[in-house]
Each structure stands twice: as structure tokens, then as C-alpha cells.
Design an enzyme around this catalytic site. Structure first.
Site, PDB file in Angstrom:
ATOM      1  N   CYS A 281      44.274 -41.493  85.927  1.00 23.06           N
ATOM      2  CA  CYS A 281      43.456 -40.592  85.115  1.00 23.06           C
ATOM      3  C   CYS A 281      42.076 -40.303  85.709  1.00 23.06           C
ATOM      4  CB  CYS A 281      43.245 -41.159  83.719  1.00 23.06           C
ATOM      5  SG  CYS A 281      44.536 -42.230  83.123  1.00 23.06           S
ATOM      6  N   ARG A 310      50.030 -52.588  88.800  1.00 23.84           N
ATOM      7  CA  ARG A 310      49.830 -53.251  87.511  1.00 23.84           C
ATOM      8  C   ARG A 310      50.339 -54.676  87.597  1.00 23.84           C
ATOM      9  NH1 ARG A 310      51.790 -48.598  83.226  1.00 23.84           N
ATOM     10  NH2 ARG A 310      50.372 -46.996  84.002  1.00 23.84           N
ATOM     11  N   GLN A 328      53.911 -42.816  89.979  1.00 23.06           N
ATOM     12  CA  GLN A 328      54.243 -42.003  88.809  1.00 23.06           C
ATOM     13  C   GLN A 328      54.148 -40.525  89.148  1.00 23.06           C
ATOM     14  OE1 GLN A 328      50.928 -43.544  86.420  1.00 23.06           O
ATOM     15  NE2 GLN A 328      52.443 -44.107  84.895  1.00 23.06           N
ATOM     16  N   ASP A 330      52.555 -38.131  87.770  1.00 24.79           N
ATOM     17  CA  ASP A 330      51.526 -38.166  86.739  1.00 24.79           C
ATOM     18  C   ASP A 330      50.758 -36.848  86.690  1.00 24.79           C
ATOM     19  OD1 ASP A 330      50.098 -39.311  84.760  1.00 24.79           O
ATOM     20  OD2 ASP A 330      48.974 -40.706  86.031  1.00 24.79           O
ATOM     21  N   HIS A 332      47.517 -34.774  84.361  1.00 24.54           N
ATOM     22  CA  HIS A 332      46.532 -34.748  83.292  1.00 24.54           C
ATOM     23  C   HIS A 332      46.193 -33.306  83.013  1.00 24.54           C
ATOM     24  CE1 HIS A 332      46.297 -38.877  84.791  1.00 24.54           C
ATOM     25  NE2 HIS A 332      46.122 -39.144  83.515  1.00 24.54           N
ATOM     26  N   LYS A 411      51.330 -41.156  71.384  1.00 24.04           N
ATOM     27  CA  LYS A 411      52.181 -40.552  72.416  1.00 24.04           C
ATOM     28  C   LYS A 411      53.582 -40.246  71.913  1.00 24.04           C
ATOM     29  CE  LYS A 411      53.369 -45.119  74.133  1.00 24.04           C
ATOM     30  NZ  LYS A 411      53.795 -45.940  75.238  1.00 24.04           N
ATOM     31  N   HIS A 457      47.831 -36.933  78.935  1.00 29.98           N
ATOM     32  CA  HIS A 457      48.388 -37.689  80.064  1.00 29.98           C
ATOM     33  C   HIS A 457      49.897 -37.545  79.911  1.00 29.98           C
ATOM     34  CE1 HIS A 457      44.707 -40.453  80.143  1.00 29.98           C
ATOM     35  NE2 HIS A 457      44.639 -39.892  78.960  1.00 29.98           N
TER      36      HIS A 457
HETATM   37 ZN   LIG Z   1      46.359 -40.891  82.539  1.00 25.83          ZN
END
Ligand SMILES: [Zn+2]
Ligand SMILES: [Zn+2]
Length: 582
Positions: A281, A310, A328, A330, A332, A411, A457
Site C-alpha cells: 500500500c 510476512r 500479490q 495487488d 490500490h 472487505k 485495496h
Molecule cells: Zn493495500
């Protein structure tokens, strides 16, 4: 009507739970009949059956399982009544203490009520809330499945116990169906197929939960990444790339340090502390903040195949499905509140399109505010409402997962259903009012005033590692042509055709096909067998006859044979399948 149906499901589950839990008691009784020194810990029913944890120093063997199962059958045949009795706590403690059942003593000491319930069947008494079947004779069909180590109360500081897993069903046919399903699961295990297809490895030498992609696996991942990039470009996403480490102050400002620290790794460079990113992010936020944004610029969609680390507990690591470093897909999205509804719809459509390509069915869940959260209650409620509204407006069914949201917002989770009906969590869409606040993000609205954007996200496939693991099991290693790292293997029969094989390979590679050759001096039957083990979609045999006629004979993985096909026709066929067809 829906209510009644749910009620019925609930009753059926409660029945099955009672059956399985009662079977776990019978297993404990059988174990103590055969191994009087074994001490009992806990034995609940679970989704897949039941287990019981025992303290028995020598441990059990596979042969022991068969003996225990045999004794259980005897106990069932004896049809012993199962009797419930309420006793004073002190009385129960004294009784289990005398029996040397110290785990039970510890459990009772932790119970607040003055009385506890005991269940007795013959010579076996267990502390239990119940309910149970009235007698052992009512047990249906059962099977003991496996052994595992388990810490008392799940705490690694406690003693390691031996867990016996089993399953139970009302009748033989339901049990057999389940055992067949387990066989299928075993056959599809991505760790085994990962080795057989030489896709990846995970080793203690490198570190737990860290994946190394071998050439076939790296190529598979490259194909997926390529697919992702194209799909995102089509839908108005822009690519960005951020660093792997960001200063600790950034993570403090975002709230990660406060709320997510236990899952993060940290490092120090030139006396400055950094956090290794567990999420992508923050870099995306910095790109947004790099210039003044107008209401007309929104929504802005930043996409990154972002690699994150992680810290997952070693106990939960599992092949590719749970790892410590992963990438990911990913994105935003920064947008105005009034765009939220439409944008979430876009993402759901995206998910729908992509899951169709992989032939996955899916279900949705909305996860709401957890205990640890940032932002205001008002924003949380607003965000939760938007997510519900979007799904309602499309008539999409969903479950509510109370308290399971991310710390910065609620989410939508998407659960895939694979080829054998198992469910997997992959895509998520998270609504976030908090990070824009914390990083003071804004845009200039039509009235010239500065306003806060909302941030979404979202991931579509989720972690590529996990998604690849799921794909391997979903397809049982038989990837569709467009995903197959190797689409074709060309093999010769004698040395004479070797130049022909090489020329064919070159021609096909030039056409964008992924082609290996097998010119080993081995029997053709062996080469075909090896190709079949690799689950390659097309095996081409180029012998004397084919060379003379400039054709090929093709063995098709999914059945059948193509005889005397011209090279042009074959290439056209594979190219056609290279599109995202089912
Ligand atoms: Zn994020
Ligand atoms: Zn019980």
C-alpha cells in the site's frame, strides 16, 4: 423457505457432530483398553471428522491404528449405554486425579461452574459438555486416518501429545465417498505434483516458507504474470513499482507497526530502522501523493505484482498455500465516495471474468470490523454498508464474517470452489477510509475544495504462490494448454530424424509455442511414458514416415491421437488453445 433450509442444514451438522464426537470417545476408550498407560487430553469433532489427543510416550504406529479400530468395532457391537452425570467440580477433580488423568484435572480447574458433566460408557468416563449418542451401538461407519503431533492447548511451550485423526459418517456409503475424496486430494497434492512436474522446491536449508521456482514453475508463474498484466491494462490500471524496505516511520504512520508488527520483519541500514513490506500500500500512496489530484483524475488505479514478506508461524506453513514471502497481484484504487459503488462492481466483474477463465465457481463473504481497528466507527459503518449495497444490487448472495475485516477497513472475500469442491480464499476487496486520512491524501473537488479520497485495496488471484498451489490441485497438474509450461514435446524414433525434430522445434518456438524435444537414445515407449508423467498436453512423434511427408503424429494428453497432421494445422490448433479458453 431459505430459513427452513438453513435450519435443516444446522440440524444435520449438529447430528453429524454428535456422531463424530461420540466416535472420538469410543476411540479414547479403545486406546485405554489397549494401552492402559495412555492419558487422554481432548477429543472434539471437527469439519472432517474428529480427533483425540493422547499422552503416550512410545507413540502409536500405523499398525496400532488398525488394532484401535478393531477394538472400537467391538465396543460398538457391545452397544454400551452412554450415561451423562452431573458432579461437583471438586469430586470430578479428585476422581480424575486418582486416575492419573492430569489433563482432565487441568481442564476442570479452568471451568467456572460449580458442577461439571461427565459421560460414562462402560469402564470409560470423560469430562464432556455433550451431547452424545445414547449408546455406542448407534455409531455409524468410521475410519481412523492419521497420526500427528500436537501441543497441549496448542502451545509449543507445552508437552507434545499424539493426535489420532479419524472420521465418521452415518453409513458406509457416505464414509466411502469421503475416503474416495481423500484419495483424490492425495493424488492432487501440489507438493507431490510440484516435485513430479519439477515446478518448485521449499527446503529447510533455505528457510521455511520460502519458495524457489524451478524452470517449469517459473515459466508457469511468468505466464500468469503476463496474463495479469494484460488484464489489468485492459481495465485502466497503471503499473507502479515500490521498494521492498521502507523506513519504520512510514509503518508507524500507517498503523502497521501498531497493528501488524508481529507479522513483519525489520532491518537496520546506516542506523536507520526499516520495515520489510508485508503489504504494498505505502508506495502506491506515495505515488498518489506525488502531485495535486483533481476530482476528474479519479479513480486512479495502481497495480503492482508486489512481493511481500510476512512472518507466519512455522506451524501454519504449508507448501505453496501458506508461505513467508509471496507476490500479490495487488492494486490500490483512489476514488471519490460517489464512485465507490461502481468501482467495486468493476472489480467484482473482473473477479468473475478471471475465475471463469480458470473454471472456478466462487462464493462471497463480507468481513466486518475487527477488535483492533483504526478510523472512525462512522466510516466503518458507511464502508460496510457500501459493500453490502453493491452485492445486494446485483442479487449476489454472501455470508457475513463478523469481526474478520482488515484493521483499516471491511472487505469482500471471494472463496473459490475447485474441481473437487474444496473452497479457497483468494480475491479480496478492502475498503479503506483510514490510510487516506493518515497520509493526508486529497483531491481538488469541482467546487475547488480539498477532499479526502477513499482507497480500495484489492487482489484478484491473491498471492501467486497460493494461487499456483490451488491451480496445481484444481487441475491435478494437467494445466490447460495456455498455462502449460511445456505445451509440446517432440520425440524422434531413430537418430535419422533428429535434425527434423530440431527444425520442428525451431519452427514452433518461432510461432510462440513452448516446445521441448526428446532425442535421447531411448525406446519410444519410455519417452512417451516420461512425457505423460510430465502431463504435457501434446506429445509429437516424428518418425521416418512423418519426416518424408512433413507431417506429425500427435498423442493428445486428454485423449486420442492426431495422425498425419500437417505442421501448419498443428501449430494453428495450439495457437487457438493459447487463447484463454476453458
Ligand atoms: Zn493495500
Ligand atoms: Zn464428549
Amino acid at each position: 423457505m431459505a430459513e427452513t433450509h438453513k435450519e435443516k442444514d444446522h440440524n444435520t451438522n449438529a447430528q453429524l457432530d454428535m456422531l463424530r464426537h461420540s466416535t472420538s470417545h469410543i476411540m479414547a476408550q479403545a486406546v485405554q483398553d489397549l494401552f492402559p498407560e495412555a492419558k487422554v487430553a481432548i477429543g472434539p469433532s471437527i469439519d472432517t471428522g474428529f480427533y483425540y489427543d493422547f499422552d503416550y510416550a512410545p507413540g502409536f504406529t500405523e499398525e496400532d491404528l488398525a488394532r484401535i479400530e478393531g477394538r472400537m468395532k467391538e465396543l460398538v457391537k457391545m452397544d454400551i449405554p452412554i450415561v451423562r452425570k452431573m458432579v461437583k467440580k471438586e469430586e470430578a477433580i479428585e476422581m480424575f486425579h486418582k486416575m492419573g488423568e492430569n489433563f482432565k484435572v487441568e481442564l476442570i480447574e479452568g471451568i467456572g461452574d460449580p458442577e461439571v458433566s461427565l459421560y460414562t460408557q462402560g469402564n470409560f468416563t470423560d469430562l464432556c459438555r455433550g451431547p452424545h449418542l445414547p449408546s455406542t451401538g448407534q455409531i455409524g461407519a468410521f475410519k481412523l486416518l492419521s497420526l500427528a503431533g500436537a501441543y497441549w492447548k496448542g502451545d509449543e511451550k507445552n508437552k507434545m501429545l499424539t493426535r489420532i485423526y479419524g472420521t465418521a459418517f452415518p453409513d458406509e456409503s457416505a464414509l466411502n465417498n469421503y475416503l474416495q475424496f481423500l484419495e483424490e486430494v492425495k493424488k492432487r497434492d501440489h507438493r507431490r505434483l510440484g516435485r513430479e512436474l519439477d515446478l518448485f522446491s521449499i527446503s529447510d536449508e533455505v528457510g521455511a516458507g520460502l519458495v524457489i521456482y524451478h524452470p517449469n514453475g517459473a515459466l508457469l508463474r511468468y505466464i500468469l504474470e503476463d496474463f495479469e498484466r494484460k488484464e489489468h491494462l485492459k481495465r485502466g490500471y497503471q503499473f507502479v513499482v515500490g521498494p521492498h524496505i521502507l523506513k519504520l516511520d512510514m509503518w508507524k504512520r500507517s498503523g502497521h507497526f501498531e497493528n501488524y508488527r508481529d507479522n513483519m520483519y525489520f532491518t537496520k541500514v546506516d542506523d536507520v530502522e526499516y520495515g520489510i513490506k508485508p503489504m504494498n500500500c505505502l508506495s502506491h500512496i506515495m505515488v498518489y501523493r506525488s502531485t495535486i489530484r483533481s476530482y476528474r483524475d479519479l479513480p486512479i488505479r495502481y497495480f503492482e505484482l508486489g512481493t511481500v514478506c510476512r512472518h507466519e508461524k512455522s506451524g501454519v506453513l504449508h507448501g505453496l498455500l501458506r508461505v513467508r514471502e509471496f507476490t500479490q497481484d495487488d492494486a490500490h484504487i483512489f476514488l471519490r465516495q460517489d464512485q465507490l459503488h461502481e468501482e467495486i462492481l468493476n472489480i467484482i466483474q473482473f473477479v468473475h471474468d478471471v475465475m471463469g477463465i480458470f473454471n472456478f465457481e466462487y462464493e462471497m463473504e463480507i468481513s466486518t470490523r475487527p477488535e483492533k481497528y483504526i478510523g472512525t466507527l462512522e466510516d466503518w459503518n458507511k464502508a460496510e454498508q457500501v459493500l453490502k449495497d453493491v452485492l445486494d444490487s446485483q442479487g449476489l448472495p454472501y455470508d457475513i464474517n463478523e469481526g474478520d475485516g482488515a484493521f483499516y477497513g471491511p472487505k469482500i472475500d471471494v472463496k473459490l470452489k475447485d474441481a473437487i469442491g474444496r473452497k479457497w480464499q483468494c480475491a479480496t476487496i478492502q475498503c479503506d477510509f483510514a490510510l487516506p486520512e493518515r497520509f493526508d491524501l486529497n483531491y481538488v473537488d469541482s467546487d475547488g475544495k480539498r477532499k479526502r479520497p477513499v482507497m480500495l485495496h484489492r487482489v484478484i488471484l491473491g498471492a501467486l504462490e497460493r494461487f499456483i498451489g490451488i491451480l496445481i490441485e484444481h487441475y491435478g497438474g494437467r494445466f490447460p494448454v495456455w498455462l502449460s509450461p511445456t505445451q509440446v514435446i517432440i520425440m524422434n524414433i531413430t537418430d535419422e530424424q533428429e535434425p527434423y525434430v530440431k527444425a520442428l522445434q525451431e519452427e514452433m518456438i518461432n510461432e510462440g509455442l513452448r516446445v521441448d524435444i526428446d532425442t535421447r537414445n531411448e525406446k519410444l515407449s519410455l519417452k512417451i511414458r516420461d512425457g505423460a508423467v510430465r502431463k504435457v498436453p501434446y506429445l509429437i512423434i516424428a518418425g521416418k514416415k512423418e519426416m518424408a511427408s512433413e507431417t506429425v503424429s500427435v498423442r493428445v494428453r486428454d485423449g486420442g491421437e492426431l495422425k498425419d497432421v500437417t505442421i501448419k494445422d498443428f501449430i494453428a490448433r495450439v495457437k487457438e488453445e493459447n487463447l484463454f479458453r476453458r
